[in-house]
Design an enzyme around this catalytic site. Structure first.
Site, PDB file in Angstrom:
ATOM      1  N   SER A 291      24.427 108.979  69.872  1.00 28.01           N
ATOM      2  CA  SER A 291      25.547 109.895  69.672  1.00 28.01           C
ATOM      3  C   SER A 291      26.590 109.290  68.734  1.00 28.01           C
ATOM      4  O   SER A 291      26.754 108.066  68.668  1.00 28.01           O
ATOM      5  CB  SER A 291      26.195 110.190  71.032  1.00 28.01           C
ATOM      6  OG  SER A 291      27.453 110.793  70.888  1.00 28.01           O
TER       7      SER A 291
ATOM      8  N   TYR B  95      30.348 107.656  78.796  1.00 30.39           N
ATOM      9  CA  TYR B  95      29.172 108.268  78.176  1.00 30.39           C
ATOM     10  C   TYR B  95      28.821 107.536  76.885  1.00 30.39           C
ATOM     11  O   TYR B  95      27.680 107.105  76.679  1.00 30.39           O
ATOM     12  CB  TYR B  95      29.431 109.745  77.886  1.00 30.39           C
ATOM     13  CG  TYR B  95      28.447 110.348  76.910  1.00 30.39           C
ATOM     14  CD1 TYR B  95      27.113 110.537  77.278  1.00 30.39           C
ATOM     15  CD2 TYR B  95      28.834 110.702  75.628  1.00 30.39           C
ATOM     16  CE1 TYR B  95      26.202 111.071  76.375  1.00 30.39           C
ATOM     17  CE2 TYR B  95      27.932 111.246  74.722  1.00 30.39           C
ATOM     18  CZ  TYR B  95      26.612 111.423  75.098  1.00 30.39           C
ATOM     19  OH  TYR B  95      25.714 111.943  74.208  1.00 30.39           O
TER      20      TYR B  95
ATOM     21  N   LYS C 162      25.518 104.926  75.816  1.00 32.49           N
ATOM     22  CA  LYS C 162      24.683 105.038  74.625  1.00 32.49           C
ATOM     23  C   LYS C 162      24.694 103.731  73.833  1.00 32.49           C
ATOM     24  O   LYS C 162      23.657 103.274  73.324  1.00 32.49           O
ATOM     25  CB  LYS C 162      25.178 106.180  73.733  1.00 32.49           C
ATOM     26  CG  LYS C 162      24.986 107.565  74.306  1.00 32.49           C
ATOM     27  CD  LYS C 162      23.522 107.967  74.347  1.00 32.49           C
ATOM     28  CE  LYS C 162      23.341 109.430  74.729  1.00 32.49           C
ATOM     29  NZ  LYS C 162      21.923 109.813  74.831  1.00 32.49           N
TER      30      LYS C 162
END
Length: 332
Positions: free
Chosen positions: A125, A149, A153
């Site tokens: 991302s 989040y 990643k």
């Protein structure tokens, strides 16, 4: 037919990747725990392609189940999408995100290594990049995730890089997504988030269809042409095709690559609203709210490396994203 394991394959992005893989004559095996997806996607995939991929309803952290999947299928490569993906939710429940995203990936990599399956495309991302108003963002930009989040990643990216350094047989593609939008032109698969939508396009479509009264726009004092935040929206079908290109690249290259998948263009929230109004022939009601912490004025990709390495470039327009999202919203 080469067998590809697609984790999270019934989700929004996964279902579109599945269609593109089938069109490329790969045999797709899906694993999905249905935490943010639906078995209805399987019906849509079959109607579009005429083929129903094999489905395992299971969690990646269930190692015994994952071992069985690899024993039953001679899997050659993995496209790894499965994971929790809400920035705001991750701030409220960080341990859940670290547990699911990181531990699930570790289990997957352990089983892949055990079965000598050393080819993986990882869904990363743009949230891994440090906050900066220097645009466009290239793959060499500083990294510093601002949410659990994004941190999950980033940890996985570093884990994959360490794995590749330790074993030259691994072939790894890390794809950093910008803002996926749109749906398949058939209207048979698209984005259907559980609960309130977090992303702009499903939010707008809910307003257009009448499920929500108005769109809430976070901030109108950004340093942009109309005061609203500018983002790089990429059609989900273009994104899916990028994964097929990454698979093709890895067939001939034993190394790790990190590539942005974006258009290289930015559109403001109000520009998206206006384009969506054209697509649905309706007025989209909206109201301004306070900025969210950490939101940048602008965020868009430098996608030149994807063109150079993968011979991939986003082709579908903002108009197509709005049109296809609205078509999906009406049909679902």
């Amino acid at each position: 037919m080469k067998k590809i394991l697609l984790t999270g394959g019934l989700g929004y992005i996964g279902s579109h990747i599945c269609v593109e893989l089938i069109n490329k004559r790969y045999e797709v095996i899906i694993i999905d725990n249905l935490s943010n997806s639906s078995k209805n996607s399987l019906d849509g995939i079959k109607k579009i392609t005429g083929y129903k991929p094999k489905l395992y309803i299971s969690d990646l952290r269930d190692k015994l189940s994952l071992l069985r999947i690899f024993k039953e299928n001679k899997i050659e490569s993995v496209i790894h999408l499965a994971g929790f993906k809400s920035v705001n939710e991750s701030i409220e429940a960080p341990l859940s995100y670290y547990n699911n995203n990181i531990n699930g990936t570790i289990t997957l990599l352990e089983v892949m290594d055990q079965f000598d399956c050393k080819s993986i495309v990882f869904s990363s991302s743009a949230t891994v990049y440090a906050s900066s108003n220097e645009m466009p963002i290239s793959e060499s930009a500083p990294l510093a995730a601002s949410s659990p989040y994004g941190s999950s990643k980033l940890v996985i990216e570093r884990m994959l890089q360490d794995l590749c350094s330790s074993d030259d047989d691994w072939r790894i593609s890390i794809l950093r997504y910008f803002n996926p939008a749109g749906a398949h032109k058939s209207g048979l698969i698209g984005e259907a988030p559980n609960g309130s939508p977090n992303n702009l396009f499903p939010y707008i479509s809910k307003v257009a269809i009448g499920d929500l009264e108005k769109l809430k726009i976070f901030g109108n004092d950004y340093k942009t042409q109309d005061g609203t935040g500018v983002r790089d929206y990429i059609h989900v079908v273009d994104l899916a095709k990028g994964h097929c290109k990454a698979l093709e690249f890895m067939q001939d290259n034993k190394k790790i690559i990190v590539v942005n998948l974006g258009t290289g263009n930015g559109f403001s929230v109000l520009e998206v609203v206006k384009e969506f109004e054209k697509a649905c022939n309706k007025k989209i009601m909206y109201e301004f709210s306070e900025r969210r912490g950490g939101d940048l004025d602008k965020c868009y990709a430098d996608p030149s490396l994807a063109l150079k390495l993968l011979n991939w470039k986003a082709k579908l327009s903002l108009n197509a994203m709005c049109r296809d999202t609205w078509n999906w919203e009406k049909k679902k």
